[in-house]
Write a protein that holds these residues in place. Structure first.
Motif, PDB file in Angstrom:
ATOM      1  N   ARG A   9       0.834  -1.272  -0.033  1.00  0.00           N
ATOM      2  CA  ARG A   9      -0.033   0.012   0.045  1.00  0.00           C
ATOM      3  C   ARG A   9       0.825   1.241  -0.034  1.00  0.00           C
ATOM      4  NH1 ARG A   9      -2.717   2.410   4.813  1.00  0.00           N
ATOM      5  NH2 ARG A   9      -3.873   4.280   4.006  1.00  0.00           N
ATOM      6  N   TYR A  10       0.485   2.158  -0.738  1.00  0.00           N
ATOM      7  CA  TYR A  10       1.456   3.624  -0.843  1.00  0.00           C
ATOM      8  C   TYR A  10       0.518   4.711  -1.152  1.00  0.00           C
ATOM      9  CZ  TYR A  10       4.930   6.765  -2.527  1.00  0.00           C
ATOM     10  OH  TYR A  10       5.837   7.731  -2.348  1.00  0.00           O
ATOM     11  N   ASP A  11       0.338   5.409   0.207  1.00  0.00           N
ATOM     12  CA  ASP A  11      -0.664   6.470  -0.027  1.00  0.00           C
ATOM     13  C   ASP A  11       0.083   7.553   0.489  1.00  0.00           C
ATOM     14  OD1 ASP A  11      -3.116   7.888   0.408  1.00  0.00           O
ATOM     15  OD2 ASP A  11      -3.478   7.345   2.355  1.00  0.00           O
ATOM     16  N   PRO A  12       0.642   8.124  -0.516  1.00  0.00           N
ATOM     17  CA  PRO A  12       1.632   9.284  -0.137  1.00  0.00           C
ATOM     18  C   PRO A  12       0.843  10.683   0.187  1.00  0.00           C
ATOM     19  CG  PRO A  12       1.621   8.930  -2.540  1.00  0.00           C
ATOM     20  CD  PRO A  12       1.189   7.867  -1.926  1.00  0.00           C
ATOM     21  N   PRO A  13       1.159  11.559   1.061  1.00  0.00           N
ATOM     22  CA  PRO A  13       2.337  11.492   2.004  1.00  0.00           C
ATOM     23  C   PRO A  13       1.868  10.750   3.443  1.00  0.00           C
ATOM     24  CG  PRO A  13       1.610  13.606   2.190  1.00  0.00           C
ATOM     25  CD  PRO A  13       0.445  12.804   1.477  1.00  0.00           C
ATOM     26  N   TYR A  14       1.103  10.022   3.507  1.00  0.00           N
ATOM     27  CA  TYR A  14       0.287   9.409   4.691  1.00  0.00           C
ATOM     28  C   TYR A  14       0.810   8.135   5.174  1.00  0.00           C
ATOM     29  CZ  TYR A  14      -2.486  13.490   3.783  1.00  0.00           C
ATOM     30  OH  TYR A  14      -3.007  14.784   3.108  1.00  0.00           O
ATOM     31  N   ALA A  15       0.871   7.194   4.181  1.00  0.00           N
ATOM     32  CA  ALA A  15       1.294   5.645   4.661  1.00  0.00           C
ATOM     33  C   ALA A  15       2.042   4.736   3.510  1.00  0.00           C
ATOM     34  CB  ALA A  15      -0.016   5.046   5.523  1.00  0.00           C
ATOM     35  N   THR A  16       2.700   3.940   3.949  1.00  0.00           N
ATOM     36  CA  THR A  16       2.985   2.912   3.312  1.00  0.00           C
ATOM     37  C   THR A  16       3.090   1.629   4.212  1.00  0.00           C
ATOM     38  OG1 THR A  16       4.964   4.376   2.394  1.00  0.00           O
ATOM     39  CG2 THR A  16       5.332   2.168   2.321  1.00  0.00           C
ATOM     40  N   GLU A  17       2.637   0.600   3.476  1.00  0.00           N
ATOM     41  CA  GLU A  17       2.450  -0.785   3.864  1.00  0.00           C
ATOM     42  C   GLU A  17       3.303  -1.785   3.200  1.00  0.00           C
ATOM     43  OE1 GLU A  17      -1.411  -2.064   4.654  1.00  0.00           O
ATOM     44  OE2 GLU A  17      -1.983  -0.251   6.087  1.00  0.00           O
ATOM     45  N   TYR A  18       3.846  -2.682   3.907  1.00  0.00           N
ATOM     46  CA  TYR A  18       5.073  -3.649   3.022  1.00  0.00           C
ATOM     47  C   TYR A  18       4.880  -5.150   3.702  1.00  0.00           C
ATOM     48  CZ  TYR A  18       8.098  -2.565   6.858  1.00  0.00           C
ATOM     49  OH  TYR A  18       8.724  -2.412   7.997  1.00  0.00           O
ATOM     50  N   VAL A  19       5.301  -5.938   3.274  1.00  0.00           N
ATOM     51  CA  VAL A  19       5.762  -7.209   3.752  1.00  0.00           C
ATOM     52  C   VAL A  19       7.095  -7.665   3.399  1.00  0.00           C
ATOM     53  CG1 VAL A  19       3.186  -7.919   3.743  1.00  0.00           C
ATOM     54  CG2 VAL A  19       4.510  -8.647   1.733  1.00  0.00           C
ATOM     55  N   VAL A  20       7.527  -8.591   4.317  1.00  0.00           N
ATOM     56  CA  VAL A  20       9.015  -9.019   3.983  1.00  0.00           C
ATOM     57  C   VAL A  20       8.866 -10.386   3.194  1.00  0.00           C
ATOM     58  CG1 VAL A  20      10.996  -9.624   4.979  1.00  0.00           C
ATOM     59  CG2 VAL A  20       9.813  -7.723   5.978  1.00  0.00           C
ATOM     60  N   GLU A  21       9.111 -10.266   2.169  1.00  0.00           N
ATOM     61  CA  GLU A  21       8.951 -11.637   1.347  1.00  0.00           C
ATOM     62  C   GLU A  21      10.174 -12.668   1.695  1.00  0.00           C
ATOM     63  OE1 GLU A  21       8.952 -10.076  -2.716  1.00  0.00           O
ATOM     64  OE2 GLU A  21       6.555 -10.352  -2.672  1.00  0.00           O
ATOM     65  N   ARG A  22      11.322 -12.272   1.878  1.00  0.00           N
ATOM     66  CA  ARG A  22      12.391 -12.891   2.185  1.00  0.00           C
ATOM     67  C   ARG A  22      13.318 -12.210   3.162  1.00  0.00           C
ATOM     68  NH1 ARG A  22      15.114 -15.682  -3.015  1.00  0.00           N
ATOM     69  NH2 ARG A  22      16.280 -16.435  -1.375  1.00  0.00           N
ATOM     70  N   SER A  23      14.173 -13.298   3.939  1.00  0.00           N
ATOM     71  CA  SER A  23      14.865 -12.277   4.823  1.00  0.00           C
ATOM     72  C   SER A  23      16.101 -13.238   5.297  1.00  0.00           C
ATOM     73  CB  SER A  23      14.281 -11.693   5.954  1.00  0.00           C
ATOM     74  OG  SER A  23      13.730 -12.845   6.805  1.00  0.00           O
ATOM     75  N   LEU A  24      17.102 -12.642   5.399  1.00  0.00           N
ATOM     76  CA  LEU A  24      18.328 -13.542   6.228  1.00  0.00           C
ATOM     77  C   LEU A  24      18.793 -12.676   7.415  1.00  0.00           C
ATOM     78  CD1 LEU A  24      20.450 -14.671   3.226  1.00  0.00           C
ATOM     79  CD2 LEU A  24      19.138 -16.222   4.775  1.00  0.00           C
ATOM     80  N   PRO A  25      18.393 -13.397   8.482  1.00  0.00           N
ATOM     81  CA  PRO A  25      17.923 -14.672   8.919  1.00  0.00           C
ATOM     82  C   PRO A  25      16.526 -14.774   8.585  1.00  0.00           C
ATOM     83  CG  PRO A  25      18.443 -13.301  10.879  1.00  0.00           C
ATOM     84  CD  PRO A  25      18.945 -12.334   9.722  1.00  0.00           C
ATOM     85  N   PRO A  26      15.997 -15.889   8.432  1.00  0.00           N
ATOM     86  CA  PRO A  26      14.587 -16.182   8.163  1.00  0.00           C
ATOM     87  C   PRO A  26      13.585 -15.745   9.062  1.00  0.00           C
ATOM     88  CG  PRO A  26      16.019 -18.189   7.922  1.00  0.00           C
ATOM     89  CD  PRO A  26      16.713 -17.248   8.463  1.00  0.00           C
TER      90      PRO A  26
END
Length: 122
Positions: free
Chosen positions: A36-53
């Motif tokens: 979700r990108y609602d400038p200039p009020y909010a951004t949402e995201y998910v981490v799809e991959r990471s190290l460490p998991p």
């Protein structure tokens, strides 16, 4: 699943990118997808991959104007995906590390942005 919320000025620049590799090092490597990108009020995201998991449900950065700048409320819900001890490790190990990393990012942005001249308000 642990939830961490950090508040503090200012707002760092946000990009409507499909993926957003955050600062490496203090947390590890992350591949995020902006949901979700609602400038200039909010951004949402998910981490799809990471190290460490990790197992990540939500990342949200909410921005609101305050008298002396911008208030940033950064919330994340994540867990270390280890059977039986994952919740414990998340609370005792991951949460303090994530909290410190978020605070460092906000403090770095604040230091950089407070050096810029402020625009005049009408």
């Amino acid at each position: 699943m642990a939830s961490t919320t950090i508040e503090g000025p200012p707002a760092a620049p946000h990009r409507p990118a499909a993926t957003d590799p955050r600062l490496p090092g203090s947390i590890g490597w992350l591949r995020e997808r902006i949901t979700r990108y609602d400038p200039p009020y909010a951004t949402e995201y998910v981490v799809e991959r990471s190290l460490p998991p990790s197992r990540h449900e939500l990342g949200r950065e909410e921005l609101s104007e305050v008298d002396d700048g911008t208030l940033v409320r950064w919330t994340t819900r994540a867990e270390i995906p280890v059977p039986l001890v994952g919740a414990f490790l998340t609370r005792r190990l991951a949460r303090p590390i994530i909290t410190r990393a978020f605070r460092d990012i906000l403090e770095t942005a604040d230091a950089a942005l407070t050096q810029l001249p402020r625009p005049e308000r009408a």
